[in-house]
Write an enzyme that holds these catalytic residues in place. Structure first.
Site, PDB file in Angstrom:
ATOM      1  N   ASP A  92       0.848  -1.186   0.000  1.00 27.99           N
ATOM      2  CA  ASP A  92       0.000   0.000   0.000  1.00 27.99           C
ATOM      3  C   ASP A  92       0.886   1.239   0.000  1.00 27.99           C
ATOM      4  O   ASP A  92       2.055   1.196   0.414  1.00 27.99           O
ATOM      5  CB  ASP A  92      -0.949   0.008   1.185  1.00 27.99           C
ATOM      6  CG  ASP A  92      -0.245   0.252   2.513  1.00 27.99           C
ATOM      7  OD1 ASP A  92       0.669  -0.539   2.835  1.00 27.99           O
ATOM      8  OD2 ASP A  92      -0.581   1.220   3.220  1.00 27.99           O
ATOM      9  N   GLU A 156      -0.100  -0.468   5.783  1.00 24.47           N
ATOM     10  CA  GLU A 156       0.900   0.133   6.674  1.00 24.47           C
ATOM     11  C   GLU A 156       0.776   1.651   6.726  1.00 24.47           C
ATOM     12  O   GLU A 156       0.895   2.266   7.794  1.00 24.47           O
ATOM     13  CB  GLU A 156       2.306  -0.265   6.219  1.00 24.47           C
ATOM     14  CG  GLU A 156       3.416   0.065   7.215  1.00 24.47           C
ATOM     15  CD  GLU A 156       3.958   1.479   7.093  1.00 24.47           C
ATOM     16  OE1 GLU A 156       4.603   1.954   8.043  1.00 24.47           O
ATOM     17  OE2 GLU A 156       3.743   2.121   6.033  1.00 24.47           O
ATOM     18  N   HIS A 423       6.436   9.940   0.653  1.00 21.17           N
ATOM     19  CA  HIS A 423       5.242  10.635   1.153  1.00 21.17           C
ATOM     20  C   HIS A 423       5.053  12.006   0.502  1.00 21.17           C
ATOM     21  O   HIS A 423       4.056  12.676   0.781  1.00 21.17           O
ATOM     22  CB  HIS A 423       5.255  10.805   2.684  1.00 21.17           C
ATOM     23  CG  HIS A 423       5.139   9.531   3.439  1.00 21.17           C
ATOM     24  ND1 HIS A 423       4.647   9.469   4.726  1.00 21.17           N
ATOM     25  CD2 HIS A 423       5.430   8.246   3.122  1.00 21.17           C
ATOM     26  CE1 HIS A 423       4.668   8.221   5.160  1.00 21.17           C
ATOM     27  NE2 HIS A 423       5.149   7.458   4.188  1.00 21.17           N
TER      28      HIS A 423
END
Length: 457
Positions: A92, A156, A423
């Site tokens: 993920d 996660e 991210h």
């Protein structure tokens, strides 16, 4: 020094690694059905299961975890009496954020300036490809010398705890002598690094309400309590003047005594604008590895475009608090909630909802497996010595595994070095790091088997 036959094999597998990483990146596997269809995660899980089966893994299974996502498990038997190594990654990914800010499409692996760009390329689909490449190389050089379990998590990034809960309910599934978590990264490209500590985290949603409904700012503004202004004050209370996180009851001045992070390098890695100061006090390592750090992840309020002249009746924010080893995440959540409620001005009503949580983690870097990894990294990185650092991110599963299997050695490596920008927009992976770490992992498994007295080659 000429390359070893194993290193040559790993190098020859890089074209396949790129092809497979491109296939994996193409899945929009954000484990939040409010943002992307659940089918994207399901398709990614099926791809992982198929990859394991093609490598001879048995007992391959899609595990339905309590948070509604799937983790993928497989077992590859090794020689009789060999130790068992668990390899971890997650499929993920974080949402792509502003897709228009990506230079190339986030779910299309794109090569540019010697790096491969795409969401999840480093965090952590590349980690799975690293594991597969290491195992494939070993098969061409005497076989995999240990029993291998692989677990690839499906949520996660959401911190919803599905795999942790599943593991606790099925403790026999992931038992291993050594666990390699492929979800951290080198301190920088070319410097082999294992991660010694992970900060834990808690994520809360804070809602501030002051009125039954919005009011005309000309008619009522100046006396009517503005919920957005109240929220701003609440959030501002979480930091001191210099930016230090100040949650009542949390220790703000712990120190890091390991590898240091020069401020000039950090400014470059973080792309801090000229003239803008870093926040907090102490060394950079103190601030990002040893102390609590609060971040406002998002605010729900009227956007600038289309805003009306109104006093806001309600506003909310998503707040993340990272916490260092030695601090309990449950206690930190309680302290954060109490701080937010106490900081509300004008008697504004504050509601705090827990969204996610994970405990901090510290591993034993003096264990025998670390000695094997140091030797493996030294060879893979042409004589460079392995370094030990902290990591500001959180991997909640580590604490679950440590509690379930206290005898197991846990190592943390991976592809998320600073240039990867995980991210953020334009996430990427260094193909050189992927090659070196795949080789390091293969060498580690060989050395670990010899250390255990079960090597076959």
């Amino acid at each position: 020094m000429p390359e070893s036959p194993l290193a040559q094999t790993v190098a020859s597998l890089q074209s396949r690694a790129r092809t497979e990483l491109a296939e994996l990146v193409a899945f929009k596997s954000v484990a939040d059905p409010a943002q992307f269809p659940r089918s994207e995660c399901e398709a990614a899980a099926e791809w992982v299961a198929g990859a394991l089966r093609s490598e001879g893994f048995t007992d391959v299974a899609l595990l339905d975890t309590p948070d509604g996502t799937q983790s993928v498990y497989g077992f590859l038997p090794g020689p009789a009496g060999a130790p068992t190594v668990l390899l971890y990654a997650h499929y993920d990914v974080q949402p792509p954020l502003d897709e228009s800010a990506w230079i190339s499409p986030p779910f299309e692996l794109t090569e540019r300036d010697g790096r491969w760009y795409g969401r999840g390329a480093a965090d952590c689909k590349g980690g799975l490809i690293m594991h597969l490449t290491a195992l494939r190389a070993l098969k061409e050089h005497g076989g995999v010398p240990v029993n291998v379990k692989v677990i690839v998590e499906g949520s996660e990034e959401q911190s919803t705890g599905g795999l942790e809960q599943y593991a606790e309910a099925h403790p026999e599934l992931l038992t291993a002598d050594t666990i390699v978590i492929g979800d951290t990264g080198n301190f920088r490209v070319g410097l082999p690094t294992v991660t010694a500590t992970l900060r834990g985290m808690t994520v809360v949603r804070v809602q501030v309400d002051t009125l039954e409904g919005n009011l005309h700012s000309g008619q009522f503004g100046g006396a009517a309590p503005d919920a957005l202004a109240a929220l701003i004050r609440v959030l501002d209370s979480l930091r001191a003047e210099d930016g230090t996180t100040t949650v009542d009851g949390l220790e703000p001045d712990a120190c890091w005594d390991g590898l240091q992070y020069p401020e000039e390098e950090f400014r470059k890695d973080a792309k801090v604008l000229d003239g803008v100061a870093l926040t907090g006090s102490g060394t950079v390592a103190d601030r990002i590895w040893a102390r609590p750090a609060v971040t406002v992840l998002g605010i729900d309020c009227p956007p600038v475009v289309g805003a009306t002249p109104s006093v806001q009746a309600g506003a909310r924010a998503l707040v993340s608090l990272r916490i260092p080893p030695g601090t309990d995440a449950v206690k930190a959540s309680e302290l954060l909630t109490a701080h937010l409620e106490k900081a509300a001005p004008w008697g504004a009503r504050v509601t705090v909802e827990q969204i996610g949580q994970g405990q901090p983690f510290r591993t034993d870097t003096g264990s025998p497996a670390y000695a094997s990894m140091a030797e493996a990294m030294r060879e893979a990185y042409d004589g460079a010595e392995m370094q030990t650092s902290g990591m500001g991110g959180s991997i909640p599963l580590c604490n679950t595994l440590a509690a379930l299997y206290p005898q197991a050695e846990i190592l943390l490596i991976g592809l998320s070095e600073p240039e990867a920008q995980i991210h953020a927009v334009n996430e990427s992976v260094s193909p050189q790091e992927l090659e070196r770490l795949s080789l390091a992992e293969a060498l580690f498994l060989q050395r670990y088997a010899r250390q255990s007295g079960t090597a076959t080659g």
